[in-house]
Motif scaffolding. Structure first.
Motif, PDB file in Angstrom:
ATOM      1  N   VAL A  79       0.849  -1.192   0.000  1.00  0.00           N
ATOM      2  CA  VAL A  79       0.000   0.000   0.000  1.00  0.00           C
ATOM      3  C   VAL A  79       0.884   1.241   0.000  1.00  0.00           C
ATOM      4  CG1 VAL A  79      -1.572   1.372   1.408  1.00  0.00           C
ATOM      5  CG2 VAL A  79      -2.011  -1.050   1.060  1.00  0.00           C
ATOM      6  N   PHE A  82      -6.489  -2.476  -4.313  1.00  0.00           N
ATOM      7  CA  PHE A  82      -7.326  -1.635  -3.476  1.00  0.00           C
ATOM      8  C   PHE A  82      -8.811  -1.953  -3.627  1.00  0.00           C
ATOM      9  CE2 PHE A  82      -3.451   0.974  -4.019  1.00  0.00           C
ATOM     10  CZ  PHE A  82      -3.099   1.058  -2.694  1.00  0.00           C
ATOM     11  N   MET A  91      -9.706  -4.562  -1.118  1.00  0.00           N
ATOM     12  CA  MET A  91      -9.749  -4.001   0.237  1.00  0.00           C
ATOM     13  C   MET A  91     -10.975  -3.126   0.421  1.00  0.00           C
ATOM     14  SD  MET A  91      -8.695  -3.724   3.214  1.00  0.00           S
ATOM     15  CE  MET A  91      -7.062  -4.266   3.617  1.00  0.00           C
ATOM     16  N   THR A  92     -11.319  -2.393  -0.606  1.00  0.00           N
ATOM     17  CA  THR A  92     -12.525  -1.560  -0.551  1.00  0.00           C
ATOM     18  C   THR A  92     -13.760  -2.421  -0.324  1.00  0.00           C
ATOM     19  OG1 THR A  92     -11.519  -0.005  -2.093  1.00  0.00           O
ATOM     20  CG2 THR A  92     -13.899   0.151  -1.794  1.00  0.00           C
ATOM     21  N   ASN A 112      -3.846   2.043   7.471  1.00  0.00           N
ATOM     22  CA  ASN A 112      -2.615   1.359   7.088  1.00  0.00           C
ATOM     23  C   ASN A 112      -2.710   0.574   5.795  1.00  0.00           C
ATOM     24  OD1 ASN A 112      -0.702   1.635   9.539  1.00  0.00           O
ATOM     25  ND2 ASN A 112      -2.692   1.177  10.396  1.00  0.00           N
ATOM     26  N   CYS A 132      -4.973   1.159   3.142  1.00  0.00           N
ATOM     27  CA  CYS A 132      -5.820   1.785   2.138  1.00  0.00           C
ATOM     28  C   CYS A 132      -5.019   2.719   1.268  1.00  0.00           C
ATOM     29  CB  CYS A 132      -6.900   2.605   2.841  1.00  0.00           C
ATOM     30  SG  CYS A 132      -8.437   1.715   2.973  1.00  0.00           S
ATOM     31  N   SER A 149      -4.078   6.032   2.626  1.00  0.00           N
ATOM     32  CA  SER A 149      -2.843   6.239   3.390  1.00  0.00           C
ATOM     33  C   SER A 149      -1.665   6.540   2.479  1.00  0.00           C
ATOM     34  CB  SER A 149      -2.553   4.991   4.228  1.00  0.00           C
ATOM     35  OG  SER A 149      -2.316   3.882   3.377  1.00  0.00           O
ATOM     36  N   ASN A 150      -1.889   6.428   1.185  1.00  0.00           N
ATOM     37  CA  ASN A 150      -0.828   6.696   0.229  1.00  0.00           C
ATOM     38  C   ASN A 150      -1.200   7.889  -0.646  1.00  0.00           C
ATOM     39  OD1 ASN A 150       1.263   6.600  -1.595  1.00  0.00           O
ATOM     40  ND2 ASN A 150       0.288   4.988  -2.806  1.00  0.00           N
ATOM     41  N   CYS A 159      -9.645   5.519  -3.052  1.00  0.00           N
ATOM     42  CA  CYS A 159      -9.766   5.362  -1.608  1.00  0.00           C
ATOM     43  C   CYS A 159     -10.557   4.108  -1.304  1.00  0.00           C
ATOM     44  CB  CYS A 159     -10.438   6.570  -0.982  1.00  0.00           C
ATOM     45  SG  CYS A 159     -12.130   6.732  -1.504  1.00  0.00           S
ATOM     46  N   CYS A 160     -10.538   3.702  -0.032  1.00  0.00           N
ATOM     47  CA  CYS A 160     -11.135   2.420   0.321  1.00  0.00           C
ATOM     48  C   CYS A 160     -12.520   2.525   0.900  1.00  0.00           C
ATOM     49  CB  CYS A 160     -10.227   1.678   1.299  1.00  0.00           C
ATOM     50  SG  CYS A 160      -8.682   1.173   0.533  1.00  0.00           S
ATOM     51  N   VAL A 161     -13.012   3.720   1.160  1.00  0.00           N
ATOM     52  CA  VAL A 161     -14.358   3.837   1.724  1.00  0.00           C
ATOM     53  C   VAL A 161     -15.180   4.809   0.882  1.00  0.00           C
ATOM     54  CG1 VAL A 161     -13.962   3.162   4.083  1.00  0.00           C
ATOM     55  CG2 VAL A 161     -13.314   5.427   3.363  1.00  0.00           C
ATOM     56  N   PRO A 162     -15.280   4.508  -0.406  1.00  0.00           N
ATOM     57  CA  PRO A 162     -15.852   5.488  -1.332  1.00  0.00           C
ATOM     58  C   PRO A 162     -17.350   5.671  -1.175  1.00  0.00           C
ATOM     59  CG  PRO A 162     -15.439   3.432  -2.454  1.00  0.00           C
ATOM     60  CD  PRO A 162     -14.947   3.266  -1.059  1.00  0.00           C
TER      61      PRO A 162
END
Lengths: 117, 117
Positions: A26, A77, A80-81, B90, B92, B95-96, B102-105
């Motif tokens: 990541v 990703f 993970m999402t 950590n 997602c 974090s970068n 993103c991971c929580v769209p």
DNA sequence: TCAATAATTCGAGTATTATTGAAGCATGGA
DNA sequence: TCCATGCTTCAATAATACTCGAATTATTGA
């Protein structure tokens, strides 16, 4: 994401070495990391690393691409999402209207809104 | 949340029966569920259920309280919140900074903002 | 072509985890 | 007090997961 898939994805992450591998990928971002670079970062032997990378790839958490004699690994990703989506929807107070608390309380405060969100 | 703790918490959830147990407890909310009710819901034998509940309790994902001869189990949302925090911070793309995804769209779109958030 | 490098694969050994059925321990009501 | 209920614990077994070291494949550069 279906329950059994979610459990399998969680299992892939539920191992210290693999969690660190994923974390490192990541951080590395779209450029990814070669298996050897990962091995050096995590102080793991090549065969152990290969074993764990295979697990992560099987779970769809990681992608690999051969470049010459290097194999570049990248975090996926999207998987993970999907996992985070499953957890917030199924395993959070948010999914239960009776409870006022929620499981992602800090995100709105900490991170600025992203365009792609 | 520290990496090894996160891995242990993930491991507790990384099992179909346990994931369903936790889900059922989330749905049950603050009232919780007796072990027997869970066993009936999940069609699991008492001893199997007891085994998995012990794992969940050890991981801090579940609380238990004896009421007469019933043992009521409740989901611990604080632990789940911490786990989700670890994963988003950590593991997602968020974090970068190089990565726009993103991971929580969907959260912002799907769920209305909660007062306690 | 040969040696060095980068990774993966394989088999063996160990450790951890899950299931089963029986036994045990409280509690509540007859 | 006695029995039924609710749940946990235990020992045995089966199944999975992890690590290690050696062997293997493929690629690069001398």
């Amino acid at each position: 994401m279906e329950t059994n898939i979610a459990a399998a994805t969680l299992a892939a992450l539920a191992q210290p070495t693999r969690l660190e591998i994923f974390r490192a990928l990541v951080v590395a971002g779209p450029a990814g990391l070669a298996a050897g670079a990962l091995a050096e970062q995590l102080a793991a032997t090549p065969s152990v690393l290969s074993f764990h990378l295979k697990e992560l790839r099987f779970a769809g958490l990681v992608d690999s691409a051969t470049q010459g004699r290097f194999v570049i690994y990248r975090a996926r990703f999207d998987t993970m999402t999907a996992l985070l989506g499953f957890l917030t929807e199924n395993c959070c107070a948010r999914s239960n209207p009776q409870d006022a608390s929620c499981c992602v309380p800090d995100l709105a405060r900490k991170a600025p809104p992203l365009k792609s969100c």
